[in-house]
Design a protein around this motif. Structure first.
Motif, mmCIF file in Angstrom:
data_model
loop_
_atom_site.group_PDB
_atom_site.id
_atom_site.type_symbol
_atom_site.label_atom_id
_atom_site.label_comp_id
_atom_site.label_asym_id
_atom_site.label_seq_id
_atom_site.Cartn_x
_atom_site.Cartn_y
_atom_site.Cartn_z
ATOM 1 N N GLN A 23 -8.258 -5.813 -5.621
ATOM 2 C CA GLN A 23 -8.903 -4.496 -5.570
ATOM 3 C C GLN A 23 -8.139 -3.452 -4.786
ATOM 4 O OE1 GLN A 23 -12.890 -5.210 -4.124
ATOM 5 N NE2 GLN A 23 -13.319 -6.727 -5.726
ATOM 6 N N GLY A 24 -7.151 -3.847 -3.999
ATOM 7 C CA GLY A 24 -6.427 -2.873 -3.204
ATOM 8 C C GLY A 24 -7.252 -2.380 -2.025
ATOM 9 N N GLN A 25 -7.409 -3.218 -1.017
ATOM 10 C CA GLN A 25 -8.201 -2.855 0.157
ATOM 11 C C GLN A 25 -7.276 -2.617 1.350
ATOM 12 O OE1 GLN A 25 -12.118 -4.977 0.463
ATOM 13 N NE2 GLN A 25 -11.178 -6.378 -1.004
ATOM 14 N N PHE A 26 -7.399 -1.430 1.931
ATOM 15 C CA PHE A 26 -6.491 -1.008 2.988
ATOM 16 C C PHE A 26 -7.279 -0.282 4.076
ATOM 17 C CE2 PHE A 26 -4.103 -1.052 -1.016
ATOM 18 C CZ PHE A 26 -3.052 -1.894 -0.688
ATOM 19 N N GLY A 27 -6.609 -0.027 5.181
ATOM 20 C CA GLY A 27 -7.232 0.725 6.261
ATOM 21 C C GLY A 27 -7.481 2.168 5.863
ATOM 22 N N PRO A 28 -8.560 2.784 6.367
ATOM 23 C CA PRO A 28 -8.889 4.162 5.971
ATOM 24 C C PRO A 28 -7.873 5.190 6.442
ATOM 25 C CG PRO A 28 -10.328 3.406 7.745
ATOM 26 C CD PRO A 28 -9.570 2.207 7.268
ATOM 27 N N GLU A 29 -7.077 4.842 7.465
ATOM 28 C CA GLU A 29 -6.063 5.792 7.943
ATOM 29 C C GLU A 29 -5.026 6.116 6.864
ATOM 30 O OE1 GLU A 29 -4.750 1.617 8.808
ATOM 31 O OE2 GLU A 29 -6.608 2.770 9.126
ATOM 32 N N MET A 30 -4.964 5.275 5.840
ATOM 33 C CA MET A 30 -4.032 5.506 4.734
ATOM 34 C C MET A 30 -4.290 6.843 4.039
ATOM 35 S SD MET A 30 -3.518 3.191 1.301
ATOM 36 C CE MET A 30 -2.563 1.895 2.073
ATOM 37 N N LEU A 31 -5.539 7.292 4.000
ATOM 38 C CA LEU A 31 -5.856 8.543 3.305
ATOM 39 C C LEU A 31 -5.039 9.704 3.857
ATOM 40 C CD1 LEU A 31 -9.711 8.141 2.914
ATOM 41 C CD2 LEU A 31 -8.048 8.323 1.050
ATOM 42 N N GLY A 32 -5.003 9.833 5.168
ATOM 43 C CA GLY A 32 -4.216 10.905 5.756
ATOM 44 C C GLY A 32 -2.755 10.559 5.894
ATOM 45 N N ASP A 33 -2.488 9.319 6.303
ATOM 46 C CA ASP A 33 -1.128 8.915 6.632
ATOM 47 C C ASP A 33 -0.219 8.841 5.411
ATOM 48 O OD1 ASP A 33 0.883 8.043 8.469
ATOM 49 O OD2 ASP A 33 0.604 6.006 7.706
ATOM 50 N N LEU A 34 -0.757 8.431 4.257
ATOM 51 C CA LEU A 34 0.064 8.286 3.062
ATOM 52 C C LEU A 34 -0.290 9.289 1.964
ATOM 53 C CD1 LEU A 34 0.270 4.379 2.735
ATOM 54 C CD2 LEU A 34 1.906 5.945 3.803
ATOM 55 N N PHE A 35 -1.577 9.467 1.716
ATOM 56 C CA PHE A 35 -1.978 10.341 0.610
ATOM 57 C C PHE A 35 -2.118 11.801 1.014
ATOM 58 C CE2 PHE A 35 -3.654 6.193 -0.948
ATOM 59 C CZ PHE A 35 -2.930 6.132 -2.122
ATOM 60 N N GLY A 36 -2.162 12.083 2.309
ATOM 61 C CA GLY A 36 -2.235 13.471 2.759
ATOM 62 C C GLY A 36 -3.546 14.148 2.418
ATOM 63 N N VAL A 37 -4.642 13.396 2.461
ATOM 64 C CA VAL A 37 -5.963 13.967 2.185
ATOM 65 C C VAL A 37 -6.881 13.657 3.360
ATOM 66 C CG1 VAL A 37 -5.715 13.777 -0.324
ATOM 67 C CG2 VAL A 37 -6.724 11.877 0.949
ATOM 68 N N GLY A 96 0.824 -1.212 0.000
ATOM 69 C CA GLY A 96 0.000 0.000 0.000
ATOM 70 C C GLY A 96 0.853 1.256 0.000
ATOM 71 N N GLU A 97 1.865 1.289 0.862
ATOM 72 C CA GLU A 97 2.740 2.464 0.904
ATOM 73 C C GLU A 97 3.588 2.566 -0.358
ATOM 74 O OE1 GLU A 97 6.441 4.309 3.530
ATOM 75 O OE2 GLU A 97 5.007 2.962 4.502
ATOM 76 N N ARG A 98 4.074 1.444 -0.855
ATOM 77 C CA ARG A 98 4.920 1.455 -2.051
ATOM 78 C C ARG A 98 4.174 2.078 -3.237
ATOM 79 N NH1 ARG A 98 5.833 -3.920 -3.775
ATOM 80 N NH2 ARG A 98 7.725 -3.313 -4.881
ATOM 81 N N PHE A 99 2.920 1.633 -3.430
ATOM 82 C CA PHE A 99 2.200 2.126 -4.606
ATOM 83 C C PHE A 99 1.482 3.451 -4.342
ATOM 84 C CE2 PHE A 99 2.892 -2.348 -5.696
ATOM 85 C CZ PHE A 99 3.534 -2.150 -6.916
ATOM 86 N N ALA A 100 1.282 3.805 -3.082
ATOM 87 C CA ALA A 100 0.840 5.168 -2.781
ATOM 88 C C ALA A 100 1.939 6.154 -3.189
ATOM 89 C CB ALA A 100 0.514 5.301 -1.294
#
Length: 476
Positions: free
Chosen positions: A168-182, A105-109
């Motif tokens: 499908q690429g299913q991840f925890g919702p915290e990824m939005l802020g933690d990796l994508f910055g949104v 998830g982090e690699r492809f983010a």
């Protein structure tokens, strides 16, 4: 038109499956049509080992992955009229393999954020940005929700292609802020949420301007619970922008008249070389050299998706018939062991090669009479098209791309390019093999017509790319 492809893999640089083939061939065909085409890929250690001395080091920049600042080097090569750019970060991409890590998830983010930033840095703002599978699925969302303030990006149209809806690429919702910055607003209102996870593929389907998959039949199948892997409701809801376009194959590479891997060349007008290839393959693999026995080829991953539960369950019955089978592939250990055991019990009928060998694969395509591909589901499939190029008749389950590319033999009209069964069961697999055997033994003239039909089909990317060309023009 300026076209940009972003994907996790692309031949000849890196390939694990059909996605790599598409990214290797489609951009090249579109460039031949006069478009300005670029591709952005991760720079894996395998690319560095094979192509590192051919690539130009351009520059580097920093990518904000949430609160982290990550290095992104940029490498470049032009090949077949296509501009290839590579995002270099050793921590993320020097892993030995493309996928399968705890931090994918982090690699492809990181990769998606870097690719979006790179467009402006290389001054390549596309008319159409075409992304592939879940690894790049957040790009249409990010383009509209995070990078919308960049004026140059406002006119970009996006296309998302589903190569396999299972991943499908299913991840925890915290990824939005933690990796994508949104922010989490689009997750909390349900837009990006599925099964209490952030679903990258759902984001892509909702935010892309067009969604394609790799065959018309698969586009219809994924609207159903049986094939939609939980997203069938979404596919029905977004069906107005969903279409299926069959992949092509590299007809220069898969050409029985020039293939460097096969000992004898041939054409649809003269199959003398094919008969010699069959004899050479039988001899090489220790099977009795018999021109009169039909030789069935298998080149595949040995998994349930590819239908090998049916094959293994029926193999005892199938091997009672007068035929030979050559298998090449790896996969589930149960299936590997089963084929190895049957090969030891029936050494004159079955050669099981539990490995992968590109040269042997080509020899099987060329030397076999029929090609067994009984997939449970198959978004597109390439092997059946490759087999047909060599006059080897596919025997397939009629799903997805197999249904769209193989015309089952019609005993009344004589038409067809192979054999097919509609009900996914061992019984119908065996009955269809029996039908092929009957035709082979009783009507060689009809078999020859099917071979000529199969070898006459145009599966080139130059033809397949025309549908993408039309799609892009509809968008812009």
């Amino acid at each position: 038109m300026k076209l940009l492809f972003v994907a996790a893999e692309g031949a000849p640089f890196v390939k694990t499956g059909g996605l790599g083939d598409v990214i290797g061939a489609l951009p090249k065909s579109l460039a031949k049509q006069g478009h300005e085409v670029a591709v952005i890929l991760p720079y894996y250690d395998s690319i560095d080992a094979k192509f590192g001395d051919q690539l130009e080091d351009c520059f580097h920049f920093s990518v904000a992955v949430g609160w982290r600042q990550r290095y992104a080097g940029v490498k470049y090569i032009e090949r077949d009229g296509v501009h290839f750019f590579f995002i270099d970060n050793r921590d993320y991409f020097y892993r030995g393999s493309v996928y399968g890590y705890w931090d994918d998830g982090e690699r492809f983010a990181f990769f998606q954020l870097a690719a979006l930033a790179l467009m402006e840095k290389i001054d390549f703002i596309p008319d159409v940005l075409h992304v592939h599978d879940y690894h790049t699925g957040m790009i249409p969302y990010l383009l509209k929700e995070k990078f919308h303030w960049i004026n140059a990006y406002k006119g970009i149209k996006t296309v998302f292609t589903i190569h396999n809806i299972e991943f499908q690429g299913q991840f925890g919702p915290e990824m939005l802020g933690d990796l994508f910055g949104v922010g989490a607003e689009r997750y909390e209102d349900g837009t990006l949420r599925w099964n209490d996870c952030l679903n990258w593929m759902k984001a892509a389907v909702l935010y892309a301007d067009r969604v394609t998959t790799v065959s018309p039949s698969y586009a219809e199948e994924i609207k159903t619970p049986a094939f939609g892997k939980g997203l069938d409701h979404l596919m029905r809801m977004e069906s107005g922008k969903l279409s299926g376009i069959v992949n092509g194959i590299d007809t220069d590479l898969y050409n029985p008249e020039t293939d460097g891997f096969i000992p004898y060349h041939f054409s649809k007008d003269d199959l003398t070389g094919k008969a010699k290839d069959k004899a050479a393959l039988q001899e090489k693999l220790g099977l009795p050299v018999r021109a009169d026995v039909p030789l069935f080829g298998i080149v595949s991953r040995l998994t349930d998706q590819k239908g090998f539960d049916l094959v293994v369950n029926e193999l005892q019955h199938i091997l009672q018939k007068d035929l030979q089978i050559v298998l090449l592939g790896t996969g589930y250990s149960d299936y590997e062991q089963a084929f190895s055991w049957f090969a030891s019990q029936y050494p004159d009928k079955l050669s099981a090669n539990i490995t992968f060998d590109l040269g042997l694969a080509q020899e099987i395509y060329a030397g076999s009479d029929a090609f067994l591909m009984p997939s449970a589901f198959e978004p597109c499939g390439l092997s059946q098209m490759m087999a047909m190029r060599y006059g080897t008749l596919p025997l397939v389950s009629q799903v997805g791309g197999l249904k769209d590319t193989v015309e089952p033999y019609n005993e009344y009209t004589g038409q067809g390019t192979g054999f097919g069964f509609a009900e996914f069961s061992g019984y119908w697999l065996t009955k269809t093999i029996e039908k092929a055997l009957y035709l082979y033994y009783e009507n060689q003239d009809a078999w020859r017509i099917l071979q000529e039909n199969a070898m006459s089909r145009d599966f080139s990317w130059d033809t397949a790319s025309l549908a993408y060309n039309d799609l892009y023009y509809q968008l812009v």
